[in-house]
Design a protein around this motif. Structure first.
Motif, PDB file in Angstrom:
ATOM      1  N   GLY A 119       0.783  -1.236   0.000  1.00 26.53           N
ATOM      2  CA  GLY A 119       0.000   0.000   0.000  1.00 26.53           C
ATOM      3  C   GLY A 119       0.808   1.275   0.000  1.00 26.53           C
ATOM      4  N   HIS A 120       2.150   1.193   0.166  1.00 28.08           N
ATOM      5  CA  HIS A 120       2.969   2.403   0.257  1.00 28.08           C
ATOM      6  C   HIS A 120       4.221   2.346  -0.606  1.00 28.08           C
ATOM      7  CE1 HIS A 120       0.697   2.341   4.056  1.00 28.08           C
ATOM      8  NE2 HIS A 120       0.800   3.651   4.055  1.00 28.08           N
ATOM      9  N   PHE A 121       4.823   1.171  -0.717  1.00 29.49           N
ATOM     10  CA  PHE A 121       6.155   1.038  -1.302  1.00 29.49           C
ATOM     11  C   PHE A 121       6.028   0.662  -2.771  1.00 29.49           C
ATOM     12  CE2 PHE A 121      10.190  -0.991  -2.250  1.00 29.49           C
ATOM     13  CZ  PHE A 121      11.119  -0.327  -1.470  1.00 29.49           C
ATOM     14  N   THR A 122       6.425   1.563  -3.665  1.00 27.35           N
ATOM     15  CA  THR A 122       6.404   1.304  -5.090  1.00 27.35           C
ATOM     16  C   THR A 122       7.673   0.555  -5.490  1.00 27.35           C
ATOM     17  OG1 THR A 122       5.217   3.385  -5.394  1.00 27.35           O
ATOM     18  CG2 THR A 122       6.135   2.367  -7.354  1.00 27.35           C
ATOM     19  N   GLY A 123       7.530  -0.404  -6.407  1.00 22.01           N
ATOM     20  CA  GLY A 123       8.663  -1.233  -6.798  1.00 22.01           C
ATOM     21  C   GLY A 123       9.880  -0.446  -7.256  1.00 22.01           C
ATOM     22  N   SER A 124       9.666   0.712  -7.853  1.00 21.97           N
ATOM     23  CA  SER A 124      10.789   1.521  -8.330  1.00 21.97           C
ATOM     24  C   SER A 124      11.678   2.015  -7.191  1.00 21.97           C
ATOM     25  CB  SER A 124      10.267   2.725  -9.121  1.00 21.97           C
ATOM     26  OG  SER A 124       9.472   3.564  -8.292  1.00 21.97           O
ATOM     27  N   LEU A 125      11.146   2.007  -5.969  1.00 23.96           N
ATOM     28  CA  LEU A 125      11.932   2.492  -4.840  1.00 23.96           C
ATOM     29  C   LEU A 125      13.081   1.553  -4.481  1.00 23.96           C
ATOM     30  CD1 LEU A 125       9.134   3.879  -2.487  1.00 23.96           C
ATOM     31  CD2 LEU A 125      10.848   5.201  -3.744  1.00 23.96           C
ATOM     32  N   THR A 126      12.993   0.298  -4.874  1.00 18.65           N
ATOM     33  CA  THR A 126      14.075  -0.637  -4.551  1.00 18.65           C
ATOM     34  C   THR A 126      15.392  -0.143  -5.122  1.00 18.65           C
ATOM     35  OG1 THR A 126      12.503  -2.476  -4.606  1.00 18.65           O
ATOM     36  CG2 THR A 126      14.850  -3.030  -4.660  1.00 18.65           C
ATOM     37  N   ARG A 127      15.395   0.166  -6.412  1.00 22.77           N
ATOM     38  CA  ARG A 127      16.625   0.672  -7.030  1.00 22.77           C
ATOM     39  C   ARG A 127      17.062   1.978  -6.373  1.00 22.77           C
ATOM     40  NH1 ARG A 127      19.662   0.620 -11.842  1.00 22.77           N
ATOM     41  NH2 ARG A 127      20.661   2.631 -12.182  1.00 22.77           N
ATOM     42  N   HIS A 128      16.105   2.826  -6.021  1.00 25.24           N
ATOM     43  CA  HIS A 128      16.451   4.117  -5.442  1.00 25.24           C
ATOM     44  C   HIS A 128      17.119   3.944  -4.079  1.00 25.24           C
ATOM     45  CE1 HIS A 128      16.502   8.373  -5.640  1.00 25.24           C
ATOM     46  NE2 HIS A 128      15.690   8.554  -4.604  1.00 25.24           N
ATOM     47  N   VAL A 129      16.647   2.988  -3.298  1.00 21.13           N
ATOM     48  CA  VAL A 129      17.283   2.695  -2.010  1.00 21.13           C
ATOM     49  C   VAL A 129      18.716   2.221  -2.225  1.00 21.13           C
ATOM     50  CG1 VAL A 129      17.282   1.126  -0.029  1.00 21.13           C
ATOM     51  CG2 VAL A 129      15.145   2.180  -0.785  1.00 21.13           C
ATOM     52  N   LEU A 130      18.897   1.277  -3.127  1.00 23.22           N
ATOM     53  CA  LEU A 130      20.234   0.737  -3.385  1.00 23.22           C
ATOM     54  C   LEU A 130      21.176   1.823  -3.881  1.00 23.22           C
ATOM     55  CD1 LEU A 130      19.153  -2.582  -5.164  1.00 23.22           C
ATOM     56  CD2 LEU A 130      19.871  -2.310  -2.778  1.00 23.22           C
ATOM     57  N   GLU A 131      20.672   2.672  -4.764  1.00 16.63           N
ATOM     58  CA  GLU A 131      21.475   3.756  -5.330  1.00 16.63           C
ATOM     59  C   GLU A 131      21.891   4.749  -4.255  1.00 16.63           C
ATOM     60  OE1 GLU A 131      21.055   5.944  -9.552  1.00 16.63           O
ATOM     61  OE2 GLU A 131      19.354   6.236  -8.200  1.00 16.63           O
ATOM     62  N   SER A 132      20.942   5.156  -3.418  1.00 18.16           N
ATOM     63  CA  SER A 132      21.232   6.126  -2.360  1.00 18.16           C
ATOM     64  C   SER A 132      22.197   5.550  -1.336  1.00 18.16           C
ATOM     65  CB  SER A 132      19.926   6.559  -1.679  1.00 18.16           C
ATOM     66  OG  SER A 132      19.059   7.179  -2.595  1.00 18.16           O
ATOM     67  N   LEU A 133      21.984   4.300  -0.960  1.00 17.73           N
ATOM     68  CA  LEU A 133      22.865   3.663   0.009  1.00 17.73           C
ATOM     69  C   LEU A 133      24.288   3.547  -0.531  1.00 17.73           C
ATOM     70  CD1 LEU A 133      22.000   0.640   2.235  1.00 17.73           C
ATOM     71  CD2 LEU A 133      24.162   0.702   1.018  1.00 17.73           C
ATOM     72  N   ALA A 134      24.428   3.055  -1.758  1.00 23.35           N
ATOM     73  CA  ALA A 134      25.761   2.896  -2.341  1.00 23.35           C
ATOM     74  C   ALA A 134      26.476   4.235  -2.465  1.00 23.35           C
ATOM     75  CB  ALA A 134      25.656   2.222  -3.708  1.00 23.35           C
ATOM     76  N   HIS A 135      25.746   5.249  -2.888  1.00 16.52           N
ATOM     77  CA  HIS A 135      26.358   6.568  -3.092  1.00 16.52           C
ATOM     78  C   HIS A 135      26.882   7.140  -1.785  1.00 16.52           C
ATOM     79  CE1 HIS A 135      26.981  10.463  -5.080  1.00 16.52           C
ATOM     80  NE2 HIS A 135      26.519  10.996  -3.957  1.00 16.52           N
ATOM     81  N   HIS A 136      26.073   7.048  -0.719  1.00 10.82           N
ATOM     82  CA  HIS A 136      26.459   7.697   0.535  1.00 10.82           C
ATOM     83  C   HIS A 136      27.361   6.833   1.400  1.00 10.82           C
ATOM     84  CE1 HIS A 136      24.092  11.383   0.115  1.00 10.82           C
ATOM     85  NE2 HIS A 136      23.273  10.635  -0.594  1.00 10.82           N
ATOM     86  N   ALA A 137      27.369   5.522   1.173  1.00 11.11           N
ATOM     87  CA  ALA A 137      28.304   4.648   1.880  1.00 11.11           C
ATOM     88  C   ALA A 137      29.651   4.577   1.169  1.00 11.11           C
ATOM     89  CB  ALA A 137      27.722   3.245   2.013  1.00 11.11           C
ATOM     90  N   HIS A 138      29.711   5.078  -0.075  1.00 12.57           N
ATOM     91  CA  HIS A 138      30.921   5.004  -0.901  1.00 12.57           C
ATOM     92  C   HIS A 138      31.322   3.550  -1.147  1.00 12.57           C
ATOM     93  CE1 HIS A 138      32.509   9.400  -0.342  1.00 12.57           C
ATOM     94  NE2 HIS A 138      31.221   9.349  -0.651  1.00 12.57           N
ATOM     95  N   VAL A 139      30.342   2.750  -1.560  1.00 17.68           N
ATOM     96  CA  VAL A 139      30.613   1.361  -1.909  1.00 17.68           C
ATOM     97  C   VAL A 139      30.184   1.112  -3.351  1.00 17.68           C
ATOM     98  CG1 VAL A 139      30.280   0.595   0.470  1.00 17.68           C
ATOM     99  CG2 VAL A 139      28.374   0.433  -1.146  1.00 17.68           C
ATOM    100  N   THR A 140      30.803   0.111  -3.948  1.00 19.00           N
ATOM    101  CA  THR A 140      30.357  -0.394  -5.243  1.00 19.00           C
ATOM    102  C   THR A 140      29.401  -1.549  -4.970  1.00 19.00           C
ATOM    103  OG1 THR A 140      32.389   0.234  -6.379  1.00 19.00           O
ATOM    104  CG2 THR A 140      31.071  -1.523  -7.378  1.00 19.00           C
ATOM    105  N   LEU A 141      28.229  -1.498  -5.606  1.00 17.88           N
ATOM    106  CA  LEU A 141      27.196  -2.491  -5.337  1.00 17.88           C
ATOM    107  C   LEU A 141      26.595  -2.978  -6.645  1.00 17.88           C
ATOM    108  CD1 LEU A 141      25.185  -3.975  -3.465  1.00 17.88           C
ATOM    109  CD2 LEU A 141      23.852  -1.857  -3.357  1.00 17.88           C
ATOM    110  N   HIS A 142      26.612  -4.280  -6.833  1.00 15.17           N
ATOM    111  CA  HIS A 142      25.932  -4.920  -7.954  1.00 15.17           C
ATOM    112  C   HIS A 142      24.803  -5.780  -7.388  1.00 15.17           C
ATOM    113  CE1 HIS A 142      28.876  -4.385 -11.433  1.00 15.17           C
ATOM    114  NE2 HIS A 142      29.487  -3.819 -10.405  1.00 15.17           N
ATOM    115  N   VAL A 143      23.593  -5.566  -7.873  1.00 13.02           N
ATOM    116  CA  VAL A 143      22.452  -6.392  -7.473  1.00 13.02           C
ATOM    117  C   VAL A 143      21.752  -6.860  -8.737  1.00 13.02           C
ATOM    118  CG1 VAL A 143      20.254  -6.493  -6.243  1.00 13.02           C
ATOM    119  CG2 VAL A 143      22.155  -5.163  -5.288  1.00 13.02           C
TER     120      VAL A 143
END
Length: 216
Positions: free
Chosen positions: A149-173
């Motif tokens: 009812g709240h979480f749109t599927g497109s947010l998954t990529r956005h979470v991963l992108e934001s986390l990787a950017h601010h943690a300074h990690v390379t992430l492949h999913v």
């Protein structure tokens, strides 16, 4: 003559590794977020973001990474979940980066392939100091599904992108299989958790910074 008692300093045990903890607070006109974590925890979580499905995903992230994780957020979810979800991911990435410090003695790399019924997801983490995300394999239309009812599927990529950017990690999913939208997202979060668990772990065989450059 009886031997003189040792001084308190001589009796004290050698100091252990420094705690790898962090606390991040972020306040904007759209949300107020507090994130606390301990990389050397036991997977204990206290999550309340106002987005129930996101709470479920972050609880799984903490549990399966063995990172103690507290997330409290108050955002404009009456408008959309997007702002709150993004701001929590930003804070989570910043907290990971802060807790890792100079990355002395860590394994650096981690990977995991995790199933959830018919869904299968692969995550690979490099605590590289270089923010980068590769996200592939979700079935067509996954980004449009409204989960819980709240979480749109497109947010998954956005979470991963934001986390990787601010943690300074390379992430492949990569999603390798899946039909149910809930399972597809959850498998990705659990794979990320297990990959992070391996990457941030202290490795007793690693001396110093795990890079030929001497810095990450």
């Amino acid at each position: 003559m009886p031997a003189e008692p040792s001084s308190p300093a001589a009796q004290a045990p050698p100091p252990g590794p420094a705690p790898r903890t962090a606390r991040i607070e972020r306040a904007t006109s759209e949300s107020k977020v507090t994130v606390e974590l301990d990389l050397d925890g036991a997977g204990r979580t206290d999550i309340a973001t106002g987005v129930p499905f996101y709470d479920h995903m972050l609880t799984a992230l903490g549990k399966h990474s063995l990172i103690d994780l507290t997330v409290h957020a108050d955002g404009d979810t009456h408008v959309d979940a997007h702002h709150t979800v993004e701001d929590v991911a930003i804070c989570l990435g910043q907290a990971l980066r802060q807790a890792l410090g100079d990355k002395h003695g860590i394994a650096r790399y981690g990977d995991a392939t995790v199933p959830l019924d018919e869904a299968l997801a692969l995550a690979v983490v490099d605590v590289s100091g270089r923010p980068y995300l590769v996200h592939e394999g979700e079935p067509a239309g996954q980004e449009y599904h409204l989960i819980g009812g709240h979480f749109t599927g497109s947010l998954t990529r956005h979470v991963l992108e934001s986390l990787a950017h601010h943690a300074h990690v390379t992430l492949h999913v990569r999603v390798l299989a899946g039909r149910d939208p809930h399972h597809i997202v959850e498998a990705q979060f659990k794979a990320l958790a297990r990959a992070l668990r391996a990457a941030v772990a202290r490795d007793p065989r690693v001396e110093g910074i795990p890079s030929t450059k001497g810095a990450l």
